[in-house]
Design a protein around this motif. Structure first.
Motif, PDB file in Angstrom:
ATOM      1  N   PHE A   1     -41.550 -52.226 -44.302  1.00  0.00           N
ATOM      2  CA  PHE A   1     -42.510 -53.265 -44.697  1.00  0.00           C
ATOM      3  C   PHE A   1     -43.929 -52.693 -44.642  1.00  0.00           C
ATOM      4  O   PHE A   1     -44.727 -52.860 -45.573  1.00  0.00           O
ATOM      5  N   GLY A   2     -44.216 -51.988 -43.554  1.00  0.00           N
ATOM      6  CA  GLY A   2     -45.532 -51.366 -43.390  1.00  0.00           C
ATOM      7  C   GLY A   2     -45.799 -50.354 -44.481  1.00  0.00           C
ATOM      8  O   GLY A   2     -46.903 -50.277 -45.039  1.00  0.00           O
ATOM      9  N   LYS A   3     -44.764 -49.564 -44.807  1.00  0.00           N
ATOM     10  CA  LYS A   3     -44.906 -48.559 -45.873  1.00  0.00           C
ATOM     11  C   LYS A   3     -45.328 -49.220 -47.180  1.00  0.00           C
ATOM     12  O   LYS A   3     -46.268 -48.787 -47.865  1.00  0.00           O
ATOM     13  N   LEU A   4     -44.586 -50.283 -47.546  1.00  0.00           N
ATOM     14  CA  LEU A   4     -44.862 -50.955 -48.817  1.00  0.00           C
ATOM     15  C   LEU A   4     -46.245 -51.588 -48.825  1.00  0.00           C
ATOM     16  O   LEU A   4     -47.005 -51.464 -49.795  1.00  0.00           O
ATOM     17  N   LEU A   5     -46.564 -52.262 -47.702  1.00  0.00           N
ATOM     18  CA  LEU A   5     -47.846 -52.960 -47.629  1.00  0.00           C
ATOM     19  C   LEU A   5     -48.996 -51.963 -47.720  1.00  0.00           C
ATOM     20  O   LEU A   5     -49.931 -52.127 -48.525  1.00  0.00           O
ATOM     21  N   ALA A   6     -48.913 -50.887 -46.906  1.00  0.00           N
ATOM     22  CA  ALA A   6     -50.012 -49.922 -46.875  1.00  0.00           C
ATOM     23  C   ALA A   6     -50.162 -49.235 -48.227  1.00  0.00           C
ATOM     24  O   ALA A   6     -51.275 -49.138 -48.769  1.00  0.00           O
ATOM     25  N   SER A   7     -49.031 -48.781 -48.800  1.00  0.00           N
ATOM     26  CA  SER A   7     -49.182 -48.046 -50.053  1.00  0.00           C
ATOM     27  C   SER A   7     -49.639 -48.962 -51.177  1.00  0.00           C
ATOM     28  O   SER A   7     -50.461 -48.566 -52.021  1.00  0.00           O
ATOM     29  N   GLY A   8     -49.159 -50.200 -51.192  1.00  0.00           N
ATOM     30  CA  GLY A   8     -49.592 -51.140 -52.223  1.00  0.00           C
ATOM     31  C   GLY A   8     -51.082 -51.429 -52.134  1.00  0.00           C
ATOM     32  O   GLY A   8     -51.801 -51.367 -53.141  1.00  0.00           O
ATOM     33  N   LEU A   9     -51.534 -51.731 -50.924  1.00  0.00           N
ATOM     34  CA  LEU A   9     -52.952 -52.068 -50.757  1.00  0.00           C
ATOM     35  C   LEU A   9     -53.842 -50.896 -51.132  1.00  0.00           C
ATOM     36  O   LEU A   9     -54.854 -51.042 -51.812  1.00  0.00           O
ATOM     37  N   VAL A  10     -53.429 -49.725 -50.674  1.00  0.00           N
ATOM     38  CA  VAL A  10     -54.282 -48.566 -50.873  1.00  0.00           C
ATOM     39  C   VAL A  10     -54.254 -48.133 -52.348  1.00  0.00           C
ATOM     40  O   VAL A  10     -55.274 -47.711 -52.904  1.00  0.00           O
ATOM     41  N   PHE A  11     -53.111 -48.314 -52.998  1.00  0.00           N
ATOM     42  CA  PHE A  11     -53.055 -47.965 -54.418  1.00  0.00           C
ATOM     43  C   PHE A  11     -53.910 -48.925 -55.247  1.00  0.00           C
ATOM     44  O   PHE A  11     -54.607 -48.517 -56.176  1.00  0.00           O
ATOM     45  N   SER A  12     -53.883 -50.198 -54.886  1.00  0.00           N
ATOM     46  CA  SER A  12     -54.706 -51.144 -55.648  1.00  0.00           C
ATOM     47  C   SER A  12     -56.192 -50.874 -55.412  1.00  0.00           C
ATOM     48  O   SER A  12     -57.011 -51.020 -56.317  1.00  0.00           O
ATOM     49  N   LEU A  13     -56.524 -50.430 -54.189  1.00  0.00           N
ATOM     50  CA  LEU A  13     -57.920 -50.058 -53.910  1.00  0.00           C
ATOM     51  C   LEU A  13     -58.340 -48.892 -54.811  1.00  0.00           C
ATOM     52  O   LEU A  13     -59.404 -48.909 -55.440  1.00  0.00           O
ATOM     53  N   ALA A  14     -57.470 -47.878 -54.866  1.00  0.00           N
ATOM     54  CA  ALA A  14     -57.760 -46.708 -55.696  1.00  0.00           C
ATOM     55  C   ALA A  14     -57.881 -47.110 -57.159  1.00  0.00           C
ATOM     56  O   ALA A  14     -58.781 -46.662 -57.876  1.00  0.00           O
TER      57      ALA A  14
END
Lengths: 461, 476
Positions: free
Chosen positions: A379-392
């Motif tokens: 869950f943490g993996k998905l949340l972190a990568s999703g948030l950070v990818f949308s930021l990028a």
């Protein structure tokens, strides 16, 4: 399976605070030298608000050091430095407005908002023990996220700015709820995908190459379409694009299937051209993207390319090293302190300066991916990568819009642009990343407490 | 999941590479062209805020300089001598790009110490020091310019003083004028409103170089010189009736100075010149034909704008309007042109050039406002070399016309003293109720200094007496 966290070693105690102090020092130096150059003094509201910002910055660092000792160190200092550079530029533009006879105080307001964001972040770090509890509330978050997203459409409180209706006027001040909606919906998506991830993966019963059953994708697709419809109704394709990036990135991480990326891109392109056909605002944005220097588009009264061309002039004025803070004429570009802070900062800091800022962003994004990779929790993996990818992707959309890689959108540069709601939401994303970093790590990996622990990027699991 | 995350991370790196490249493109590669875009206010503001070189009078007096300022612009342009020198300096304003005087014609030179926003960035990186500004020294004699303007003040008119030998413009004064200091203010609203009201009222039109007026009998210089070239002598009898009827029924009449003669009367060429006989020269023009007259006029500088200073590389050159004979296709208009009426139009500068050719032994010199450019350490960077436009007359022919001009002064205005001059009172074709005075000449004792004066709403003798004062002042 999940292992209890190892007893944290603290080999580099105290370093974190030095980084923060260094970031604060650089930020304050930039601000005060700009202020002294332009107005000869720093008046007490700025001193006071700046002092509070610094104090909260230190408090947050101390709290992070205490509560999440093994987390990546670069996050808070880089966030602080970006916020302070943003404040410096916003105040610098205020001072130019004042010289032109219309005084504004966006800089001071941004300082107050930074204090609010840092206070909320400190609170979050101090009292938010386990982010995994968020999963239990995922459907509630979905509802909250959709309501927040739709809020500007509500009669009476929604505000239309520049053709897009993404602002809400509430109790005397305006804010953009979509930034928070992004957080809530990201949690919902991560949670949903984590629960149903086997259905999306290659070895699912659906068979190779085929898409998963409607039963599994239904809720996800429904929310996706709803988000798109709301954002098109509000007239902001930029935010819509950011949500697409968030969803597509997360689904790709969860499923490893490139077909999902293709789906996302195709869906967005269809949406894009459909909206361009339906709404004149969109098609005029495409016109000015294709022919910004056309005399007719430059001088027309509505939807002209004036702003984007002025932004390009600012880029050109910046050159390699920029004019320096306090020089040049950044306020000539409309919305130079929010939508166009990327070009006004390039005017001041030049290509080299803006590359440093992009590197700082990249630092945050890398930290986010490292966190996503080294945590043991899906869950943490998905949340972190999703948030950070949308930021990028958000950064790419804005900078790409200003430099004519894409049509211009109404997104704002994270941490830098004037606007309290996005600043607060951006800081909460950083805090969420830090809290995810608290979760157990796979055994065998060193507890990297370095600035960025880049080794996690190399470890393939 | 980590594998797809790594791919996502690589995608992010690619996205960042794209925006880095696109930013590099606009801020470095395409910057010079953005900088040169006329819509680029920031680049223009940048130029407004930079130090520019000084504009100097011939004696080294400062006509324009840049001083450090405290506002968001670094430098303030100022004009210590104000409106008297406005036609020379022009203006440097936030309201509009320089469009007059040396500020326009030497724009690139004056700002060359700075370069463009973009250029400067690179230069300061590579050589680490700023170049000094380049100063422009004009040929203007500051006291004479000041004196001429003081005589014009309150009137509408212009004075041009030229050195006949070198073509150097010693004075270029017009009235009404404007104060370039008020246009140079950094408050853009103030500057803009002043600029638009000035340009609406026409204050920005230089009456000496951009205003066309009927030459009247001053044109007789040209017709006489053609007559001398055709082999006529000063004593040759030409027909000079009191009135001369044109095909349309319009009548050219001689002026009051002229003693009454009968219709068929004849007189010597020199007499016709001294009495400014309109009929005599109208008939002469018809006799020579339009081709010969046009050719003669062109050799004096008619037909094309005169370059007053500057060249393509220094800014946009300062040009005068082109003087012309107007339409001389038929007999009627040819006769009118011979009398200096009809659609013929000359600038005051052209008058000075015509008289200058007589003073200089038959040679027309190219007028030149700028003497030289100087570095900040006052080394001479370049000098203007006097250049000859043409030689329509031999020096003996020029001497003959000079003697007729001396006689004209004696006949028409004995109070002026020993001057060689021409004068005319002309109607502005567009303003029938107004007559303007025109006079141009030089003193026998100082034939190098040629003065031309135009006064609106005035008689020829008013213009002549102003000319006389300026000639006397120049001799001091």
């Amino acid at each position: 399976m999940r292992k209890p966290p190892e007893k944290a070693k603290r080999p580099s105690k105290g370093k974190r605070i030095y980084l923060t102090l260094f970031a604060l020092f650089i930020g304050c130096l930039a601000f005060s030298s700009m202020m002294l150059k332009l107005s000869g003094k720093i008046s007490w509201p700025y001193l006071l608000a700046g002092g509070i910002d610094c104090a909260f910055g230190v408090l947050l660092t101390v709290l992070v050091d205490k509560k999440i000792p093994n987390s990546i160190k670069a996050i808070v200092p880089v966030g602080l430095l970006l916020s302070l550079i943003g404040i410096t530029q916003i105040t610098r533009i205020d001072l130019e407005y004042a010289q032109n006879g219309s005084a504004t105080d966006f800089g001071l307001r941004q300082m107050i908002w930074l204090a609010v964001a840092l206070a909320l972040s400190s609170f979050f770090v101090a009292f938010f023990a386990d982010y995994r509890k968020l999963r239990r509330l995922s459907y509630a978050f979905m509802a909250i996220g959709l309501i927040l997203l739709a809020l500007p459409l509500a009669p009476g409180i929604g505000e239309r700015v520049n053709g897009a209706k993404v602002w809400v006027k509430f109790g005397g001040f305006s804010w953009q709820p979509c930034e928070f909606a992004k957080l809530f919906l990201a949690i919902f998506f991560a949670s949903y995908l984590f629960t149903h991830r086997d259905k999306f993966q290659e070895k699912s019963k659906a068979g190779k190459g085929k898409l998963p059953r409607l039963k599994d994708t239904g809720p996800l697709a429904a929310v996706w379409i709803l988000v798109a419809v709301i954002l098109v109704a509000e007239g902001d394709l930029g935010i819509c694009l950011m949500f697409f990036a968030l969803f597509t990135g997360m689904v790709y991480v969860a499923s490893k299937k490139k077909i999902w990326v293709l789906c996302g891109v195709v869906a967005f392109i269809i949406l894009f051209f459909a909206s361009a056909g339906l709404f004149p605002t969109f098609s005029s944005r495409i016109d000015i993207w294709l022919h910004p220097f056309s005399k007719q588009l430059y001088t027309r009264s509505y939807g002209s390319s004036y702003q984007i061309v002025q932004g390009l002039f600012a880029l050109g004025a910046g050159g390699l090293f920029g004019t320096g803070f306090g020089e040049g004429y950044p306020a000539l570009t409309p919305f130079a302190n929010s939508d166009f802070i990327y070009s006004s900062l390039t005017e001041q800091m030049g290509f080299v300066g803006i590359c440093l800022l992009l590197l700082m962003y990249l630092c945050l994004i890398t930290a986010g991916f490292v966190i996503a990779m080294r945590t043991d929790d899906g869950f943490g993996k998905l949340l972190a990568s999703g948030l950070v990818f949308s930021l990028a992707f958000q950064i790419f959309t804005i900078a790409g819009g200003i430099t004519l890689v894409l049509p211009l959108t109404g997104l704002t540069m994270p941490f830098l642009a004037s606007g309290g709601s996005s600043l607060t939401a951006d800081w909460l994303i950083l805090m969420l990343l830090l809290v995810i970093d608290k979760s157990p790590r796979p055994t065998g990996s060193e507890n990297g407490t370095g600035l960025l622990d880049l080794s996690a990027l190399r470890r393939s699991r | 999941m980590n594998k797809s995350m790594r791919q996502l991370f690589i995608a992010v790196l690619v996205l960042f590479l794209i925006i880095t490249c696109s930013t590099f493109f606009w801020s470095i590669i395409y910057a010079p062209s953005l900088d040169a875009n006329p819509e680029n206010t920031a680049a223009f503001y940048h130029e407004v805020g930079m130090a520019r070189g000084e504009i100097l009078s011939s004696g080294g007096e400062i006509l324009a300089l840049s001083q450090k300022s405290d506002d968001s612009f670094n430098y303030q342009r100022s004009y210590p001598k104000g409106e008297a020198f406005a036609p020379v300096t022009g203006f440097f304003s936030i309201a509009a790009p320089p469009s007059q005087g040396v500020e326009m014609s030497y724009d690139k030179v004056l700002s060359s110490g700075n370069g463009s926003v973009w250029q400067q960035k690179f230069e300061s990186i590579f050589d680490g020091q700023e170049e000094g500004e380049v100063n422009v020294e004009t040929n203007i004699e500051a006291p004479l310019q000041q004196y001429s303007y003081s005589l014009l003040k309150g009137k509408t008119g212009a004075v041009v003083v030229m050195n006949a030998k070198s073509g150097a413009i010693l004075t270029l004064a017009t009235s009404p004028s404007y104060n370039p200091n008020l246009l140079a203010v950094h408050n853009s609203q103030e500057a803009r409103s002043l600029y638009s009201s000035l340009s609406q009222r026409g204050f920005l039109t230089d009456l000496a170089t951009s205003y066309l007026i009927n030459p009247g009998s001053t044109f007789n210089i040209l017709t006489s010189s053609l007559a001398l070239q055709k082999g006529m002598g000063l004593a040759d009898q030409i027909s000079a009736p009191t009135t001369f009827k044109l095909p349309s029924g319009m009548v050219i009449a001689n002026r009051v100075y002229y003693p009454s003669y009968s219709m068929e009367s004849k007189m010597a060429l020199s007499e016709a010149f001294s009495y400014s006989s309109s009929t005599a020269f109208a008939i002469l023009a018809q006799k020579f034909g339009s081709q010969a007259l046009k050719k003669e006029a062109a050799s004096f500088g008619f037909g094309s704008p005169i370059q007053i200073c500057g060249e393509k590389g220094s800014g946009s050159p300062m040009l005068s309007s082109a003087s012309s004979l107007g339409n001389v296709g038929d007999e009627e208009n040819l006769a009118l042109a011979g009398a200096g009426e009809g659609s013929a139009g000359v600038t005051l500068l052209q008058e000075a050039m015509m008289v200058g050719a007589i003073a200089d032994g038959g040679t027309v010199m190219k007028p030149e406002l700028v003497k030289r450019t100087l570095s900040s350490s006052l080394e001479v960077l370049s000098s203007s070399i006097p250049s000859r436009l043409s030689s329509p007359l031999t020096s003996s022919q020029a001497g003959q016309i000079e003697s007729m001009m001396e006689n004209l002064t004696k006949v028409q205005d004995p109070s002026l003293g020993p001057l060689a001059s021409v004068m005319a009172q002309v109607k502005d074709p567009s303003q029938a109720d107004r007559s303007d005075g025109l006079a141009a000449g030089f003193s026998a004792s100082n034939p190098d200094t040629v003065v031309a004066v135009m006064l609106q709403n005035a008689t020829s003798s008013q213009a002549a007496s102003l000319m006389d004062s300026v000639i006397k002042e120049a001799e001091k």
